[in-house]
Enzyme design. Structure first.
Site, mmCIF file in Angstrom:
data_model
loop_
_atom_site.group_PDB
_atom_site.id
_atom_site.type_symbol
_atom_site.label_atom_id
_atom_site.label_comp_id
_atom_site.label_asym_id
_atom_site.label_seq_id
_atom_site.Cartn_x
_atom_site.Cartn_y
_atom_site.Cartn_z
ATOM 1 N N LYS A 102 0.835 -1.201 0.000
ATOM 2 C CA LYS A 102 0.000 0.000 0.000
ATOM 3 C C LYS A 102 0.868 1.248 0.000
ATOM 4 O O LYS A 102 1.902 1.293 0.684
ATOM 5 C CB LYS A 102 -0.918 0.000 1.226
ATOM 6 C CG LYS A 102 -1.955 -1.115 1.206
ATOM 7 C CD LYS A 102 -2.886 -0.968 0.030
ATOM 8 C CE LYS A 102 -3.837 -2.140 -0.100
ATOM 9 N NZ LYS A 102 -4.668 -2.039 -1.305
ATOM 10 N N GLU A 136 -0.960 0.889 -9.013
ATOM 11 C CA GLU A 136 -2.391 0.547 -8.998
ATOM 12 C C GLU A 136 -3.227 1.693 -8.435
ATOM 13 O O GLU A 136 -2.854 2.298 -7.423
ATOM 14 C CB GLU A 136 -2.569 -0.719 -8.161
ATOM 15 C CG GLU A 136 -4.009 -1.209 -8.048
ATOM 16 C CD GLU A 136 -4.065 -2.621 -7.483
ATOM 17 O OE1 GLU A 136 -3.172 -3.441 -7.805
ATOM 18 O OE2 GLU A 136 -4.990 -2.916 -6.712
ATOM 19 N N ASP A 191 -13.256 -7.000 -10.146
ATOM 20 C CA ASP A 191 -13.490 -7.983 -9.086
ATOM 21 C C ASP A 191 -14.747 -8.753 -9.456
ATOM 22 O O ASP A 191 -15.833 -8.161 -9.524
ATOM 23 C CB ASP A 191 -13.670 -7.274 -7.739
ATOM 24 C CG ASP A 191 -13.713 -8.275 -6.587
ATOM 25 O OD1 ASP A 191 -14.298 -9.375 -6.764
ATOM 26 O OD2 ASP A 191 -13.161 -7.978 -5.521
ATOM 27 N N HIS A 226 -9.080 -8.407 -9.248
ATOM 28 C CA HIS A 226 -9.006 -7.983 -7.848
ATOM 29 C C HIS A 226 -9.699 -9.068 -7.020
ATOM 30 O O HIS A 226 -10.816 -9.484 -7.339
ATOM 31 C CB HIS A 226 -9.744 -6.652 -7.675
ATOM 32 C CG HIS A 226 -9.876 -6.189 -6.259
ATOM 33 N ND1 HIS A 226 -11.049 -6.328 -5.531
ATOM 34 C CD2 HIS A 226 -8.985 -5.597 -5.434
ATOM 35 C CE1 HIS A 226 -10.855 -5.825 -4.323
ATOM 36 N NE2 HIS A 226 -9.626 -5.366 -4.243
ATOM 37 N N GLU A 257 -10.753 -2.014 -9.867
ATOM 38 C CA GLU A 257 -11.453 -2.728 -8.785
ATOM 39 C C GLU A 257 -12.685 -1.962 -8.310
ATOM 40 O O GLU A 257 -13.544 -2.546 -7.649
ATOM 41 C CB GLU A 257 -10.498 -3.020 -7.621
ATOM 42 C CG GLU A 257 -10.054 -1.800 -6.857
ATOM 43 C CD GLU A 257 -9.104 -2.147 -5.715
ATOM 44 O OE1 GLU A 257 -7.933 -2.454 -5.995
ATOM 45 O OE2 GLU A 257 -9.527 -2.118 -4.551
ATOM 46 N N GLU A 317 -4.289 -12.615 -7.378
ATOM 47 C CA GLU A 317 -4.048 -11.794 -6.193
ATOM 48 C C GLU A 317 -4.420 -12.594 -4.950
ATOM 49 O O GLU A 317 -5.533 -13.127 -4.860
ATOM 50 C CB GLU A 317 -4.894 -10.513 -6.237
ATOM 51 C CG GLU A 317 -4.772 -9.732 -4.937
ATOM 52 C CD GLU A 317 -5.321 -8.315 -4.995
ATOM 53 O OE1 GLU A 317 -6.283 -8.069 -5.756
ATOM 54 O OE2 GLU A 317 -4.784 -7.455 -4.276
ATOM 55 N N ASP A 353 0.050 0.177 -4.573
ATOM 56 C CA ASP A 353 -1.395 0.406 -4.711
ATOM 57 C C ASP A 353 -1.782 1.616 -3.859
ATOM 58 O O ASP A 353 -1.711 1.563 -2.636
ATOM 59 C CB ASP A 353 -2.140 -0.846 -4.235
ATOM 60 C CG ASP A 353 -3.643 -0.742 -4.441
ATOM 61 O OD1 ASP A 353 -4.114 0.315 -4.925
ATOM 62 O OD2 ASP A 353 -4.346 -1.717 -4.120
HETATM 63 MG MG MG Z 1 -6.148 -2.458 -5.091
#
Ligand code: MG
Length: 381
Positions: free
Chosen positions: A169, A223, A272, A299, A249, A334, A197
């Protein structure tokens, strides 16, 4: 074959330590599983991504009455009926998560009735992988001192487990992000693939500056640099950032992914299946992406049901034969590594993780058996 019953199960687990990302903090895992039973006694499972009790309300109060008594042998036809009936106030968000959960359950039923795994119904090839490599998603923020050292330690653990790629992150601001990425890359060395991300923490100018600051760290993709509503920002970041841009996502259906892909916003599309429209709609999104030469990397952030869906879609149709090589394995799954008993212990026979690869379920339907005792022990009203 008609739907006889629809049941939602909202399950909840309090985390031993809260974790956060650029948008909010989690102190519990809560998710909505959906169970559809037919008049022939076949049960299918699905899952919706997002606020679990709100998805449950959408399923129970809106979609279930439309589904019960209806023929369910053709999931795309049911999808169309549910989508059109809700489109005046749906089309994205929670209503689509509810449709996604039901659609997945209907594919589970359809494949069980056919005695085949879902991936075989999606595949146009016999060359289907039995195991699929995964990358580890983790390195969330925690409320402890010396975050860079904590994240570096976590990252080293994933490399030791056998993961060839890690996603961390960012979105705390430029200096904090660089310090965290620097610590992680320093610790894991140059070999493992590393993705960042931001969860749409930045505006386009900030994101472009951030991308240049992160270039020396060998970032495989950046991302969600900007808001999912800012297509122009996505285009600018994609044009000016020195690494591929990933996103999707927070997008839904072929109608949402159409502009994202047509307008050249992303190098990698990340729908997703538990939100963007289920298995039926992923076929359309994947076709749009293939037409544009954009790889689809799903995702995935939920229970073992969501993970099984991702495995079937990857084994059956997201093998990447028609997309450019951006330096990562295809297909690639993922795998969120944060505390989540519903990923690890929801199934009577868990999906096996071995040296960073996951086994593709081979049984009929999704090829999984949900542990009802586990569900009952965590179910909330
Ligand atoms: Mg993400």
């Amino acid at each position: 074959m008609k739907a006889r019953d629809v049941r939602c199960h909202v399950v909840r687990h309090e985390l031993s330590e809260p974790f956060g990302f650029s948008q909010w903090w989690y102190d519990a895992r809560e998710l909505c599983l959906v169970e559809v039973t037919t008049d022939e006694g076949i049960t299918g499972w699905g899952e919706g991504y997002g606020p679990a009790r709100v998805i449950r309300a959408a399923v129970e109060h809106f979609f279930a009455p439309l589904l019960i008594g209806r023929d369910v042998e053709d999931p795309p036809a049911v999808w169309r009926a549910l989508y059109e009936r809700s489109s005046d106030y749906g089309r994205k968000g929670i209503m689509l998560s509810a449709i996604s959960a039901l659609d997945i359950a209907l594919w589970d039923i359809k494949a069980k009735a056919a005695g085949e795994p879902v991936w075989r119904l999606l595949s146009d090839s016999d060359d289907v992988p039995g195991r699929i490599p995964a990358y580890a998603t983790g390195m969330y923020f925690v409320k402890r001192d010396d975050l860079p050292a904590i994240l570096a330690e976590e990252a080293a653990g994933y490399v030791e487990e056998g993961f060839g790629g890690l996603k961390m992150k960012i979105g705390l601001g430029r200096e904090a992000d660089v310090a965290n990425v620097d610590a992680v890359r320093e610790r894991i060395g140059p070999e493992p693939l590393l993705m960042v991300d931001a969860n749409h923490a930045y505006g386009a100018d900030e994101a472009i500056a951030m991308a240049h600051r992160l270039e020396p760290y060998g970032i495989t993709w950046f991302e969600e640099p900007v808001s999912p509503d800012d297509l122009d920002g996505y285009r600018r970041v994609r044009r000016d950032a020195p690494m591929p841009v990933a996103g999707g996502e927070c997008e839904f259906t072929r109608y949402g992914f159409g502009p994202l892909l047509r307008e050249g916003c992303v190098d990698i599309a990340q729908p997703d299946p538990c939100a963007a429209g289920g298995i039926s709609e992923l076929r359309h999104i994947a076709a749009l992406a293939e037409e544009r030469g954009v790889p689809v990397l799903l995702h995935t952030w939920g229970s073992a049901v969501a993970l099984a869906v991702a495995l079937h879609l990857n084994a059956g149709m997201l093998t990447g034969r028609r997309a450019p090589d951006l330096g990562f394995p295809r297909p690639w799954i993922e795998l969120d590594r944060t505390e989540n008993p519903f990923r690890d212990r929801l199934l009577l026979q868990p999906i096996a993780l071995e040296r960073g690869t996951l086994s593709v379920p081979q049984g009929p339907g999704l090829g999984i058996e949900v542990d009802r005792q586990m569900v009952e022990a965590h179910e909330v009203t």
